[in-house]
Design a protein around this motif. Structure first.
Motif, PDB file in Angstrom:
ATOM      1  N   TRP A 172      80.214  12.594  36.649  1.00 39.47           N
ATOM      2  CA  TRP A 172      78.863  12.041  36.683  1.00 39.47           C
ATOM      3  C   TRP A 172      77.848  13.164  36.813  1.00 39.47           C
ATOM      4  O   TRP A 172      78.017  14.077  37.622  1.00 39.47           O
ATOM      5  N   GLN A 173      76.809  13.095  36.016  1.00 36.48           N
ATOM      6  CA  GLN A 173      75.774  14.119  35.997  1.00 36.48           C
ATOM      7  C   GLN A 173      74.425  13.512  36.420  1.00 36.48           C
ATOM      8  O   GLN A 173      74.198  12.314  36.300  1.00 36.48           O
ATOM      9  N   ASP A 174      73.538  14.392  36.925  1.00 37.12           N
ATOM     10  CA  ASP A 174      72.143  14.039  37.252  1.00 37.12           C
ATOM     11  C   ASP A 174      72.034  12.960  38.330  1.00 37.12           C
ATOM     12  O   ASP A 174      71.454  11.897  38.132  1.00 37.12           O
ATOM     13  N   TRP A 175      72.611  13.249  39.483  1.00 30.14           N
ATOM     14  CA  TRP A 175      72.450  12.356  40.633  1.00 30.14           C
ATOM     15  C   TRP A 175      72.155  13.209  41.865  1.00 30.14           C
ATOM     16  O   TRP A 175      72.503  14.387  41.934  1.00 30.14           O
ATOM     17  N   ASN A 176      71.475  12.606  42.831  1.00 31.49           N
ATOM     18  CA  ASN A 176      71.090  13.289  44.059  1.00 31.49           C
ATOM     19  C   ASN A 176      72.021  12.893  45.194  1.00 31.49           C
ATOM     20  O   ASN A 176      72.370  11.716  45.342  1.00 31.49           O
ATOM     21  N   LYS A 177      72.335  13.869  45.995  1.00 31.36           N
ATOM     22  CA  LYS A 177      73.243  13.613  47.114  1.00 31.36           C
ATOM     23  C   LYS A 177      72.551  12.812  48.217  1.00 31.36           C
ATOM     24  O   LYS A 177      73.173  11.982  48.868  1.00 31.36           O
ATOM     25  N   ARG A 178      71.247  13.025  48.418  1.00 29.62           N
ATOM     26  CA  ARG A 178      70.499  12.344  49.478  1.00 29.62           C
ATOM     27  C   ARG A 178      69.495  11.383  48.855  1.00 29.62           C
ATOM     28  O   ARG A 178      68.713  11.767  47.986  1.00 29.62           O
TER      29      ARG A 178
END
Length: 865
Positions: A172-178
């Motif tokens: 998965w690409q382009d996601w934020n951890k927070r």
């Protein structure tokens, strides 16, 4: 040709070949032409000259290194994949405009930028000298120059940009951890830009699971933390539930010694504590229908040989050790013991009901409801039904006169031991343990009571299309999606949101995990997709400040307290809630607090408590019409300590009910004042209001010197009698004193003030003013006197006083205190709300009142002898 030939010596024939203009090698490298010589000829005119043979002249132009190399491109770009060594990433090329091979050829290239993992050969080919790492550096920018064979370097260095791309890794690409979540913001997307990279694999189907991990928040997730009674009412449960683990208080003190975990009314049992439920809280004999419900978090039992761990136990208090009914855990089984009392049918009956469930020992919160409809017993765990298996049947218990002891967290051993004690201690956490005699709970209510207030959500289900299948678990903490098209799955995952419907959610982290499986054509699992580990950060909500205000002091005549309706305590009570929010200032860039008025939320209880001695039920009480609670989520309890209103409802509804509470006292002679304290709360006391204090004074007719310091109420002297006109039907406003008393108070205060003014005025007045006053008085007698709200107080001794008493009083300026009584009897019948009265009006009304008093009949129906 840019050349010319000139004769230097005619005799010797010497000549010179020269250029007529500058010669440029870059324009023409060599020239070839023919020259011919001529003699001077014969005759004076020089005619008939002779010419020589033709000679060929070949001229080569020698080059000068006047031009610098120049690159063909202004910038060069290349992309490489990390982890590889390239022979040539790209080639740069420079040219030189000089005409000779020596100066026009590029003999060398050089990288100007230092400390870069690249090299360049004399042909301009750039290669990397070590393996590049995308995580270390995404892009390199290097400067390159060129040299011609005359060692003249390029006019300008050229930029070479080398981009490093990672090795294609499925995931998965382009996601934020927070992901931040602000309370009250509704449904917030978790991964608004996410997409799946499969590296061009032949994907046939994708299976994705999104899990919201909240096991460590409260009772497994963010649930309402109101009291159990309030939650029962919110969910529409029938009344009658008895809370066995309430918050410790003066009336519910059996939980005071237990360990409490935070403010969610969670009780921890460490295997050393138990609580005795006082007699009378739960009926001694339960009917054939009842319900036991609780929240429980429990792990594997300690020790090699697991003992029974008691949740709830009803056993003999003394002499014997019979267990009448009990709920306990044993070897990760939930066991319910029920032994009915003996009746006419002396037969075997079901006695133990067992459920073997993994959740009992998984150290997580679960909601258990045991519905007893004897002989059928059903368990609901997290809303799902489980049927028991019976271990044994038993004879009914024969009746005895031994008292029973109900306990929580351990079982009471009253007999068969040297000293009565607790045994079979519970290890774990319990909350909201209730028993409801006489009724069993419905599936709908059970689902409502255990529902999470936070979970996963999908925005716009209609836009998911037909290509995606999805499924939520009951608590909406797990979402499973399946589809055969990557783009459909991408769109679906972008719509997955987090929602928390609590107005004051538990602040902190909620962990997120997204796991995926990809299948390819003809293979089971062809691509390994790494899991996503992210978290939702729930921010702290703005804490409300609950403020109670209103009239905090008033007095009423004793007769009103003794009346059937009593006196309304809080006619103008006002409850408001404000929240302070930090707002960023554009001027100085600092955060400053900004108060927001009227924050809308619910309350869950308001107490009207008696300050000082408790109410004497023989003489006084607090009352409320139960009809005021209809249509609201409210209930109320009454005691000598005060009145409690509870239930989750709006501030407006609480105000309405509080404004109808009345105080009655049918034996007022022993009471002069009562003090009350009002306090409200939200979230079971998590947010509390100020303590609003109210003082109520009871006015007795025999008390001649009592004055209320707020309303300035002066009680009537015992020799004064109130005369009430039949037409004066006055309804007492909630926030005013009784009209008859108010009239006396206002008249006395204003009369004294006017009298002092009148003394000074009379000294200045001339005889002419006295005559004009008489004329005005005669005119005023012709006017109608509006006495619609007037109470007249008559002194029975007044008719023996001389008519000119007023004039005598007006001339005595040194004895104001002695004149006060006469002034009251002369002028206290007027109701004057304005302090700014003219002196002439005072004189007119004074004479008019004297005339009217002699005409009044004396009503002695209420005169104290």
């Amino acid at each position: 040709m840019p050349f010319e030939a000139v004769v230097l010596n005619k005799t010797s024939g010497e000549g010179r070949l020269r250029a007529r203009s500058p010669i440029d090698c870059e324009l023409q490298k060599e020239y070839t032409f023919i020259i011919q010589a001529y003699d001077c000829g014969s005759g004076p005119s020089g005619v008939n000259w002779k010419k020589s043979h033709k000679a060929v002249v070949h001229i080569q132009v020698k080059d000068v290194n006047e031009f610098s190399p120049a690159f063909k491109e202004s910038m060069y770009k290349a992309t490489v994949t990390e982890g590889k060594i390239y022979d040539s990433i790209l080639q740069v090329e420079a040219i030189d405009e000089d005409c000779s091979p020596q100066y026009s050829q590029i003999c060398n290239y050089e990288i100007v930028t230092t400390d870069v993992p690249f090299a360049i050969d004399r042909n301009g080919n750039i290669r990397n000298t070590e393996k590049l790492n995308y995580d270390k550096q995404h892009q390199y920018e290097i400067m390159v120059t060129a040299f011609d064979c005359g060692q003249k370097h390029a006019r300008e260095d050229v930029l070479v940009q080398v981009n490093v791309k990672p090795v294609c890794k499925p995931g998965w690409q382009d996601w934020n951890k927070r992901i931040e979540y602000k309370p009250g913001s509704g449904s917030v997307p978790l991964f608004p830009s996410i997409h799946l990279e499969t590296c061009d694999g032949p994907v046939s189907s994708i299976h994705t699971t999104v899990e919201l991990q909240t096991n460590y928040i409260g009772k497994g997730c963010d649930r309402e933390t109101y009291s159990e009674k309030s939650l029962q009412k919110l969910c529409g449960a029938s009344s009658g539930a008895i809370d066995l683990l309430p918050s410790p208080s003066a009336t519910t003190n059996w939980t005071a010694g237990l360990l409490v975990d935070n403010n969610d009314m969670i009780f921890k049992f460490d295997g050393k504590q138990g609580a005795k439920i006082p007699d009378g809280i739960v009926p001694k004999n339960l009917t054939d229908q009842f319900t036991i419900s609780l929240w429980m978090k429990h792990g594997p039992s300690p020790g090699l040989r697991a003992e029974k761990e008691t949740i709830l136990c009803n056993s003999d208090k003394t002499e014997m050790n019979r267990h009448h009914y009990a709920l306990y855990v044993h070897n990760c089984r939930l066991v319910f013991l029920l032994r009915k009392d003996f009746d006419q049918a002396d037969t075997f009956r079901p006695a133990e009901f067992h459920w073997k469930l993994d959740q009992i020992c998984d150290k997580e919160w679960h909601y258990y409801v045991v519905n007893v409809d004897f002989p059928v017993v059903t368990l609901y765990m997290d809303g799902t039904t489980y049927e028991p298996y019976l271990v044994t049947n038993d004879w009914p218990i024969h009746p005895s006169h031994i008292a029973m002891q109900l306990t929580v967290g351990a079982c009471w051993q009253g007999g068969e031991v040297t000293k009565p004690r607790f045994a079979q201690y519970f290890h774990g956490s319990l909350a909201s343990l209730t028993i409801r005699p006489g009724k069993i709970e419905s599936q709908k209510v059970i689902s409502c009571l255990q529902a999470c207030k936070e979970g996963l959500d999908i925005n716009s289900l209609q836009s998911l299309g037909q290509g995606v299948k999805y499924h939520f678990n009951p608590s909406q903490s797990v979402l499973v999606m399946e589809g055969d098209d990557i783009e459909n799955i991408n769109r679906a995952l972008r719509k997955v949101s987090y929602i928390n419907s609590r107005q004051f959610p538990t602040a902190g982290i909620r962990r997120l995990k997204v796991s995926s499986k990809v299948q390819c054509f003809g293979e089971d699992v062809c691509i390994n997709i790494p899991d996503i580990d992210a978290y939702v950060m729930v921010l702290q909500a703005s804490e409300p400040k609950i403020t109670i205000s209103g009239m905090d002091h008033f007095a009423r005549p004793a007769a009103q307290f003794e009346s059937e309706r009593g006196v309304i305590l809080l006619p103008d009570i006002r409850i408001i809630s404000t929240a302070t929010k930090m707002e960023h200032s554009k001027k100085n860039g600092a955060n400053k607090p900004v108060v927001l008025e009227e924050m809308l939320h619910n309350l869950d209880f308001c107490d009207v408590l008696v300050t000082g001695a408790e109410l004497d039920p023989e003489h006084e009480c607090l009352e409320l019409d139960r009809t005021e609670l209809q249509g609201k989520h409210l209930d109320a309890t009454n005691s000598t300590a005060g009145y409690s209103i509870y239930g989750v409802d709006t501030i407006h509804n609480y105000e309405q009910v509080l404004q109808q509470i009345r105080y009655r006292n049918w034996y007022t002679s022993a009471t002069f004042e009562r003090k009350f304290r009002i306090k409200c709360s939200e979230l079971n006391g998590h947010y509390s209001s100020n303590e609003f204090n109210l003082e109520v004074n009871i006015l007795h007719s025999t008390n001649s010197n009592y004055m209320d310091h707020v309303n300035h109420v002066l009680a009537q002297p015992h020799f004064l009698q109130s005369v009430h006109h039949p037409e004066e039907s006055i309804s007492t406003p909630h926030n005013s004193v009784v009209p008859s008393v108010a009239t006396v108070v206002i008249v006395i205060c204003v009369s004294v003030l006017i009298f002092i003014i009148a003394v000074g005025v009379y000294r200045i007045r001339t005889a002419q003013q006295h005559s004009s006053t008489d004329n005005e008085s005669s005119k005023e007698n012709e006017m109608d006197w509006d006495d619609s709200a007037l109470t007249i107080t008559v002194n029975p001794m007044e008719k023996y006083e001389k008519p000119h008493r007023v004039e005598e009083e007006s001339e005595e300026e040194d004895d104001e205190e002695e004149d006060t009584t006469s002034a009251e009897s002369d002028e206290s019948e007027e109701e004057e709300d304005e302090e700014e009265e003219e002196e002439s009006t005072v004189q007119k009304r004074g004479k008019q009142n004297l005339t009217r008093k002699e005409q009044l009949e004396w009503d002695d129906s209420t005169l104290p002898y």
